[in-house]
Design an enzyme around this catalytic site. Structure first.
Site, PDB file in Angstrom:
ATOM      1  N   SER A 170      81.682 -29.159 -37.273  1.00  0.00           N
ATOM      2  CA  SER A 170      80.565 -29.728 -36.512  1.00  0.00           C
ATOM      3  C   SER A 170      80.360 -31.192 -36.866  1.00  0.00           C
ATOM      4  O   SER A 170      79.962 -31.521 -37.991  1.00  0.00           O
ATOM      5  CB  SER A 170      79.267 -28.956 -36.787  1.00  0.00           C
ATOM      6  OG  SER A 170      78.162 -29.625 -36.206  1.00  0.00           O
ATOM      7  N   GLN A 172      78.025 -32.902 -35.588  1.00  0.00           N
ATOM      8  CA  GLN A 172      76.578 -33.097 -35.674  1.00  0.00           C
ATOM      9  C   GLN A 172      76.073 -32.838 -37.088  1.00  0.00           C
ATOM     10  O   GLN A 172      75.251 -33.594 -37.614  1.00  0.00           O
ATOM     11  CB  GLN A 172      75.863 -32.191 -34.671  1.00  0.00           C
ATOM     12  CG  GLN A 172      76.106 -32.579 -33.222  1.00  0.00           C
ATOM     13  CD  GLN A 172      75.396 -31.656 -32.254  1.00  0.00           C
ATOM     14  OE1 GLN A 172      74.757 -30.685 -32.645  1.00  0.00           O
ATOM     15  NE2 GLN A 172      75.510 -31.953 -30.964  1.00  0.00           N
ATOM     16  N   ASP A 323      83.381 -29.619 -25.801  1.00  0.00           N
ATOM     17  CA  ASP A 323      82.583 -29.832 -24.589  1.00  0.00           C
ATOM     18  C   ASP A 323      83.414 -29.766 -23.313  1.00  0.00           C
ATOM     19  O   ASP A 323      82.854 -29.782 -22.211  1.00  0.00           O
ATOM     20  CB  ASP A 323      81.877 -31.190 -24.658  1.00  0.00           C
ATOM     21  CG  ASP A 323      80.758 -31.201 -25.678  1.00  0.00           C
ATOM     22  OD1 ASP A 323      80.146 -30.133 -25.897  1.00  0.00           O
ATOM     23  OD2 ASP A 323      80.491 -32.261 -26.265  1.00  0.00           O
ATOM     24  N   ARG A 399      77.100 -29.081 -17.983  1.00  0.00           N
ATOM     25  CA  ARG A 399      78.560 -28.936 -17.885  1.00  0.00           C
ATOM     26  C   ARG A 399      78.959 -27.734 -17.023  1.00  0.00           C
ATOM     27  O   ARG A 399      79.988 -27.768 -16.345  1.00  0.00           O
ATOM     28  CB  ARG A 399      79.183 -28.870 -19.285  1.00  0.00           C
ATOM     29  CG  ARG A 399      78.921 -30.139 -20.071  1.00  0.00           C
ATOM     30  CD  ARG A 399      79.831 -30.330 -21.250  1.00  0.00           C
ATOM     31  NE  ARG A 399      79.294 -31.339 -22.151  1.00  0.00           N
ATOM     32  CZ  ARG A 399      79.403 -32.654 -21.985  1.00  0.00           C
ATOM     33  NH1 ARG A 399      80.045 -33.141 -20.935  1.00  0.00           N
ATOM     34  NH2 ARG A 399      78.870 -33.494 -22.857  1.00  0.00           N
TER      35      ARG A 399
END
Length: 442
Positions: A170, A172, A323, A399
């Protein structure tokens, strides 16, 4: 409550032309955060002006940064590292998971109270992966059940530097800990077994942070940050977002007789998973005009209609394209043979349960697919006959919305999505861009 805005995509031919994709969302968030922390002015060119990014800008303003737009650039006068002010009201991040998580890391070590809120989608997403390392640093947290929003951070008088091995791949989590380390005395260390997007490390160095990165024989990265550095404002040119470019790329590959060029796209090696996978599927994608912008690799992408074949995407590739799986699933539906996507359980904690939403959308449009706990198998066929005709529930996920509009450009029957509004969270220009290339969406 605002009314939903359904929209429909129709079978199209001959997409052509050049487009310039908006700035990368990851770099846009980080530019605002680091610019807001730095001394002096930061000038940002190419900022993604989406809802998510503007919510991060508003949060930085609420804590003392001065942010204005002047012509085609954004100018930030930062507070100086360690000098953020307590926000008078809760910070509302809307749908922005990246913005919320990075700012939690940044403000956690400050000896003040900060409350975070978001929309219905963001309030369902787990924040424990960010909150657990902050707890180790001494931050006290009041959160909704399951470590979800709304939540409030109470920073310690003096935060503890930590050495933290990231349990999941990750960017993030890594970035939140490094941002927390900026206002923490001593050395903060992040141990990253699997490489994730490395924009934070590059940008921290550019702003003046003392950062050392070592990689062992197994490929594990050890990122050491010396706390409380002096950060200096920078001029940043943000390249186009490869996650947004995924949609016109897939459209051009699948819509017959198409030939498009997407200019100024980021091709950072930690973000190339989709293009590498498409090349394996026999996609005609050329990288032209390769150059560097602000330490990042950038290129123009020329994309032509291609007969794709099914492939197996290894789980190790997931962090570099997490993503882009919705767009890839659409490509897989029109590729000859079986496409297997492994190790994608992270999709279950995105803006929606994205894996479930993808499988539902494919099935309602007559695509044969199998959904597992952490995998998706799509049985594709190169003919669009019999596909489409579905009304897709997007679950407030931008998305999912964009992916199935691309699907409708290719399928025999039109495809309708239940709401287009959330597309503005990442790619406000998506529909006019696709229309400009010749896609039929109305």
């Amino acid at each position: 409550m605002q009314k939903t805005t359904p929209i429909t995509a129709y079978k199209s031919t001959c997409l052509s032309g050049k487009i310039k994709i908006p700035g990368d969302k990851s770099i846009s968030h980080r530019s605002l955060i680091l610019g807001g922390l730095a001394n002096g002015e930061t000038h940002i060119h190419g900022l993604l002006e989406s809802d998510d990014v503007l919510n991060t800008a508003a949060a930085m303003q609420a804590m003392g940064a001065c942010i204005i737009k002047k012509a085609d650039r954004w100018i930030i006068r930062g507070t100086g590292n360690g000098c953020l002010l307590a926000a008078e009201k809760p910070l509302n991040f809307g749908n922005a998971g990246t913005g919320a998580r990075l700012v939690m890391g940044m403000v956690g070590p400050y000896h003040m109270k900060t409350t975070f809120i978001g929309d219905a989608s963001l309030s369902k997403r787990p924040m424990g992966r960010i909150l657990n390392p902050l707890r180790l640093m001494g931050v006290e947290i009041e959160a909704t059940h399951g470590d979800r929003l709304p939540l409030t951070l109470y920073g310690p008088k003096m935060a503890n530097p930590i050495r933290y091995r990231i349990p999941i791949a990750s960017a993030q989590v890594k970035s939140a800990i490094l941002l927390a380390g900026l206002n923490t005395a001593g050395t903060t260390t992040v141990i990253e077994p699997i490489l994730t997007r490395d924009h934070t490390e590059k940008m921290l160095k550019a702003f003046g942070a003392e950062l050392e990165i070592k990689t062992d024989a197994e490929g594990t990265r050890f990122i050491h940050l010396n706390g409380q550095p002096h950060l200096t404002g920078q001029t940043i040119h943000i390249p186009g977002d490869p996650s947004s470019a995924a949609f016109p790329i897939i459209a051009a590959l699948l819509v017959e007789n198409s030939d498009i060029t997407i200019e100024n796209v980021l091709i950072n090696k930690s973000r190339m998973g989709l293009i590498e996978t498409l090349w394996e599927m026999d996609a005609k994608i050329e990288l032209l005009n390769q150059h560097k912008t602000g330490g990042e690799n950038v290129a123009d992408l020329r994309v032509k209609s291609s007969m794709l074949k099914g492939v197996t995407v290894p789980k190790e590739r997931a962090p570099s394209m997490i993503d882009e799986y919705p767009a890839l699933a659409v490509a897989a539906a029109f590729a000859e043979g079986k496409t297997v996507m492994l190790g994608i359980d992270e999709l279950r904690v995105k803006e929606s349960d994205r894996l479930s939403a993808l499988a539902q959308g494919l099935k309602i449009n007559h695509v044969d697919c199998e959904e597992g706990k952490d995998f998706l198998i799509v049985h594709g066929k190169s003919s669009a006959k019999g596909l489409g005709g579905g009304h897709v529930t997007t679950h407030l996920d931008h998305r999912i919305a964009m992916s199935f509009l691309i699907f409708g450009l290719v399928s025999e029957k039109p495809v309708t999505i239940d709401d287009k509004r959330m597309i503005a969270t990442s790619f406000p220009e998506f529909i006019p861009f696709i229309q400009q290339l010749g896609g039929k969406i109305s």
